[in-house]
Write an enzyme that holds these catalytic residues in place. Structure first.
Site, PDB file in Angstrom:
ATOM      1  N   TYR A  33       0.829  -1.205   0.000  1.00 39.93           N
ATOM      2  CA  TYR A  33       0.000   0.000   0.000  1.00 39.93           C
ATOM      3  C   TYR A  33       0.862   1.252   0.000  1.00 39.93           C
ATOM      4  CZ  TYR A  33       0.826   1.136   4.962  1.00 39.93           C
ATOM      5  OH  TYR A  33       1.391   1.505   6.147  1.00 39.93           O
ATOM      6  N   ARG A 101      -8.036 -20.937  -1.258  1.00 39.85           N
ATOM      7  CA  ARG A 101      -7.001 -20.522  -0.311  1.00 39.85           C
ATOM      8  C   ARG A 101      -5.831 -21.501  -0.360  1.00 39.85           C
ATOM      9  NH1 ARG A 101      -5.312 -21.381   4.966  1.00 39.85           N
ATOM     10  NH2 ARG A 101      -4.640 -19.505   6.092  1.00 39.85           N
ATOM     11  N   LYS A 148       6.548  -2.028   1.941  1.00 38.34           N
ATOM     12  CA  LYS A 148       5.368  -1.405   2.558  1.00 38.34           C
ATOM     13  C   LYS A 148       4.155  -2.310   2.374  1.00 38.34           C
ATOM     14  CE  LYS A 148       3.210   3.152   3.123  1.00 38.34           C
ATOM     15  NZ  LYS A 148       3.643   3.399   4.508  1.00 38.34           N
ATOM     16  N   GLU A 180      11.732   2.343  14.494  1.00 38.15           N
ATOM     17  CA  GLU A 180      10.849   3.388  13.968  1.00 38.15           C
ATOM     18  C   GLU A 180       9.587   3.452  14.812  1.00 38.15           C
ATOM     19  OE1 GLU A 180      10.084   2.305   9.900  1.00 38.15           O
ATOM     20  OE2 GLU A 180       9.533   0.261  10.428  1.00 38.15           O
ATOM     21  N   LEU A 204      11.140   1.216   7.209  1.00 34.28           N
ATOM     22  CA  LEU A 204      10.560   1.641   5.944  1.00 34.28           C
ATOM     23  C   LEU A 204      11.380   2.784   5.361  1.00 34.28           C
ATOM     24  CD1 LEU A 204       8.123   1.315   3.987  1.00 34.28           C
ATOM     25  CD2 LEU A 204       7.047   3.190   5.233  1.00 34.28           C
TER      26      LEU A 204
END
Length: 284
Positions: A33, A101, A148, A180, A204
């Site tokens: 995302y 799945r 991310k 972070e 990140l």
């Protein structure tokens, strides 16, 4: 007001948006995302977010289903349709919906990535400077934080730990050093020097981080990329964090230790001012 959202090439009322129950983003958090800020109806640092999106997809061997040019047009259309002046655009791309799945990745020829975008209106986004209190927690996330992904359960838990402690956020600690925040890159300032952890798989690669450090150096501020401890942070002159949605936000307390008498630091406030001024010049 019902928002218009984007799902796999269609603009739809949010009440009509649907994805498959077999979508791997839903079943395995097999998705990436980005969140892009909107100020004055324009996107901040769009190119940086688009490039990081490509990297995240590549690291997961996931096809990129939309060009940068088309992605920008979708962002602009959602801003127009939803009348966003200040706010956020959330983008998520999953590997898609397989026929059933299975832990193994489906054959790319048999599945198409799912692309979803929606807006969040946040009037006053750029004006909000809120001195933040943070707590320290263990960092027990997976080892590829540079991608991310939507694997955000532990960061969500960290925010709830902070809330329960009467704080605003949590800084995560691994092997004795701060990595972070739950949704941001973090910094301390000592004797005028800005200190932040160097890039690696451990954190990140923040788009706002890169811009802020560049602007800091252009403003003749000294920057050092290295690990630091919570104790060092508590004894710093000031602290702050950066993210796409918060820009530059001062931190005035870490656990039970106040910094700068509990007031936002001069460096953080100046960097926020510079970042907003410069970012608005290149907004699209």
């Amino acid at each position: 007001m019902t928002r218009t959202v984007y799902v796999n090439g269609e603009y739809l009322p949010e009440t009509e948006a649907r994805i498959s129950i077999f979508d791997r983003g839903f079943l395995f958090a097999d998705a990436v995302y980005e969140v892009t800020s909107v100020l004055g109806g324009k996107m901040i640092a769009f190119d940086g977010h688009a490039e990081r999106l490509k990297r995240s997809l590549s690291e997961l061997d996931m096809d990129n289903p939309i060009s940068t040019e088309d992605l920008l047009e979708v962002h602009r259309e959602l801003v127009r349709l939803n009348g966003i002046d200040e706010g956020l655009i959330y983008l998520q791309i999953s590997r898609g919906a397989a026929s059933d799945r299975d832990f193994a990745f489906p054959d790319p020829d048999e599945v198409k990535p799912t692309v979803v975008l929606f807006t969040q209106s946040k009037p006053g986004l750029a004006e909000t400077v809120r001195p933040m209190k943070v707590i320290s927690i263990d960092d027990i996330r997976w080892g590829r934080r540079d991608i991310k992904t939507v694997q955000l359960l532990y960061p969500s838990m960290g925010k709830m730990m902070a809330k329960a402690a009467g704080a605003d956020d949590a800084w995560m600690v691994e092997d004795g050093y701060v990595t972070e925040g739950t949704s941001n890159n973090v910094y301390i300032v000592k004797d005028g020097k800005i200190i932040t952890r160097a890039l690696s798989n451990d954190i990140l690669h923040g788009i706002t981080r890169a811009a802020v450090l560049r602007y800091a150096e252009e403003a003749q501020m000294e920057v050092e990329e290295r690990n630091f401890t919570i104790e060092e942070a508590q004894n710093a002159d000031e602290a702050f964090f950066t993210s796409a949605s918060a820009f530059v936000m001062p931190v005035v307390q870490i656990d039970d230790k106040k910094l700068g008498g509990g007031e936002p630091g001069r460096v953080a406030l100046r960097l926020r001012e510079i970042y907003l001024d410069e970012s608005l010049k290149t907004a699209v």
